[in-house]
Scaffold this active site. Structure first.
Site, PDB file in Angstrom:
ATOM      1  N   CYS B 162       0.808  -1.226   0.000  1.00  0.00           N
ATOM      2  CA  CYS B 162       0.000   0.000   0.000  1.00  0.00           C
ATOM      3  C   CYS B 162       0.839   1.273   0.000  1.00  0.00           C
ATOM      4  CB  CYS B 162      -0.916   0.007   1.212  1.00  0.00           C
ATOM      5  SG  CYS B 162      -1.614  -1.606   1.565  1.00  0.00           S
ATOM      6  N   GLU B 305      -2.920   5.326  13.352  1.00  0.00           N
ATOM      7  CA  GLU B 305      -2.452   6.513  12.622  1.00  0.00           C
ATOM      8  C   GLU B 305      -2.748   7.781  13.426  1.00  0.00           C
ATOM      9  OE1 GLU B 305      -3.812   6.831   8.580  1.00  0.00           O
ATOM     10  OE2 GLU B 305      -2.434   8.486   8.142  1.00  0.00           O
ATOM     11  N   LYS B 326      -9.335   7.976   0.539  1.00  0.00           N
ATOM     12  CA  LYS B 326      -9.729   6.590   0.219  1.00  0.00           C
ATOM     13  C   LYS B 326     -11.233   6.416   0.377  1.00  0.00           C
ATOM     14  CE  LYS B 326      -5.426   4.073   1.253  1.00  0.00           C
ATOM     15  NZ  LYS B 326      -4.523   5.086   1.852  1.00  0.00           N
ATOM     16  N   PHE B 390       1.172  -2.753   4.479  1.00  0.00           N
ATOM     17  CA  PHE B 390       1.279  -4.101   5.024  1.00  0.00           C
ATOM     18  C   PHE B 390       2.744  -4.496   4.949  1.00  0.00           C
ATOM     19  CE2 PHE B 390      -3.097  -6.328   4.412  1.00  0.00           C
ATOM     20  CZ  PHE B 390      -3.567  -5.671   5.529  1.00  0.00           C
TER      21      PHE B 390
END
Lengths: 95, 403
Positions: B162, B305, B326, B390
């Site tokens: 990602c 985050e 997103k 990831f």
């Protein structure tokens, strides 16, 4: 019987020409037995794609190795030569 | 060290087929998530995604060229054409040797892999198309971009799940800044909205079945998208000498590895990546006017985050707008941070911060200003874009308004 063979031969020639014409992005009528693939703008990748198309169309396996394009196993010197080779392979498979 | 500026941008993503339409969709808070249309969708448990609709490849590529181009390469090429056109660059013989390309992708030619595994495993075919390998290889997009524009300098592909596009753009930034090239095309693309691509993601049980709601208390997971963006990164003096329009300056890049878990996010890695990017930019954390979050919409990412941002920003974390686009374009995996950089570009150039769409209620565990649902006008001089992959590989870019 003779007529059947004739029709099959015509069919192979027409289909091979179609496959090559599609690769060259030309009309089949613009391609003759004397046409050479390089003159039709078909490069080595295009040739491999033609071989794939032929294998798919006739359910045959073409003995072609891009490392040895001059090998006697499958004559690619002209459209007519390719058609003759495909006819042999189709006949061998039918036998 | 040289300064690096952006002189061109292009994109093909679920929100739009170019930068202008993507900005417009972001400003309206549009969500491009909808029903998936891939083959065998009835056998999927996850039936939603952000697809690129209305893209007709044959309008962009000759038929014989298309047989060599997986969808992720098509997306990169269409984006690169727009970026090059905007930059006005002419690649002459001398510049060709000083120009290159670094693109990110996580899955490469995933659709080609899916189609051909289906042919040999499911359909029992013993023959595949001769171009399967040149289509599926991860460097196909970078190679085709180099071929189309004659870029003869450094060229390669970065694959860090990602964070792929952010790592790619960071490398391109370093390349131009360090003098290894004068011009780099960079960004990323992804196209894995095929049966196998979605089926694999289903397995992780992190996907939402309704929509993507980053930072919302009722968030239900991530939603996959497809698309990408490509930018022209250029040496500032080179751009200035030819009178190019400068869209923004790239001022900082930071990388880190969690060295922890293969999927669970960690706070420390992102903290170190953000701090490294800000230190690289020589900017104090309170100078950041907008953060484009990684913001996947999973329970774990968004909480971690937010904590990381609080550690880096201190009290400024309560003031700085933080949004996850997103929510609108889905998670375009290896291409996503390239499209997210467009959100930063919009904030810097047009003074409009893109929103976090689909937001229902604040989460006390997060507590950030997530610019819920509506775009916001603001004067933005510095924008930061996060990508936390990831595998615990983190990449953060910092942009500043054009000099």
């Amino acid at each position: 019987m003779g007529l059947d063979v004739m029709q099959e031969t015509d069919f192979i020639a027409a289909r091979v020409t179609e496959i090559i014409a599609e690769q060259a992005m030309m009309e089949p009528s613009d391609i003759t037995d004397d046409s050479r693939l390089a003159d039709l703008g078909i490069d080595s990748l295009g040739l491999v794609e033609c071989i794939f198309g032929i294998e798919e169309a006739f359910g045959i396996s073409v003995p072609f190795n891009a490392n040895t394009p001059e090998q006697p196993g499958f004559d690619i010197s002209s459209v007519g030569a390719i058609i003759a080779e495909v006819e042999k392979l189709v006949a061998r498979q039918a036998a | 060290m040289r300064r690096v500026v952006i002189t061109g941008a292009g994109t093909l993503n679920p929100l739009g087929a170019d930068v202008r339409s993507t900005f417009s969709a972001m400003q309206q808070g549009q969500c491009a998530i909808g029903p998936l249309t891939c083959r065998d969708v009835e056998r999927l448990h996850i039936k939603i995604g952000a697809e690129i609709r209305g893209f007709a490849p044959e309008q962009h590529f000759a038929r014989n060229a298309l047989s060599l181009l997986d969808r992720f390469t098509q997306i990169a090429l269409v984006s690169a054409r727009q970026a090059m056109a905007q930059s006005g660059l002419v690649i002459d013989e001398a510049l060709a040797l000083r120009a290159g390309v670094i693109l990110g992708t996580a899955g490469g030619g995933n659709t080609t892999v899916d189609d051909n595994y289906r042919a040999v495993y499911a359909d029992g075919k013993d023959r595949v198309h001769p171009f399967v390998v040149p289509r599926l290889m991860h460097n196909a997009a970078a190679s085709h971009v180099s071929m189309e524009f004659g870029l003869k300098g450094p060229g390669y592909t970065v694959s860090t799940a990602c964070a792929s596009a952010n790592h790619a753009m960071g490398q391109a930034f370093h390349m131009v800044r360090g003098g290894g090239a004068d011009v780099m095309l960079t960004g990323g693309s992804e196209a894995m909205l095929c049966f196998g691509g979605i089926k694999a993601w289903e397995g992780l049980r992190v996907m939402s079945r309704d929509t993507c709601r980053p930072f919302s208390r009722d968030r239900s997971g991530m939603v996959q998208g497809e698309g990408g963006a490509v930018f022209v990164f250029e040496d500032y003096e080179h751009a200035r000498a030819r009178g190019a329009e400068i869209l923004a300056e790239v001022v900082g890049f930071g990388m880190s590895s969690d060295a922890g878990d293969i999927v669970m996010p960690d706070r420390d890695g992102p903290v170190r990546a953000m701090r490294a990017a800000l230190a690289d930019a020589a900017l104090a954390p309170n100078r950041v006017d907008y953060v484009n979050a990684h913001g996947t919409g999973t329970a774990a990412n968004d909480r971690t985050e937010a904590e990381a941002l609080r550690i880096v920003m201190g009290a400024h974390a309560d003031a700085v707008p933080v949004s996850s686009t997103k929510s609108m374009h889905g998670h375009m995996i290896g291409g996503t941070s390239a499209v997210e950089l467009l959100g930063c570009l919009m904030a810097l150039r047009e003074g409009v911060i893109p929103p976090t769409a689909n937001f229902n209620e604040p989460d006390p565990e997060i507590g950030l200003d997530v610019v819920p649902n509506s775009a916001r006008e603001a004067s933005v001089d510095v924008a930061m874009s996060n990508a936390f992959a990831f595998g615990g590989l983190n990449a953060v870019l910092v942009l500043r308004r054009a000099p």
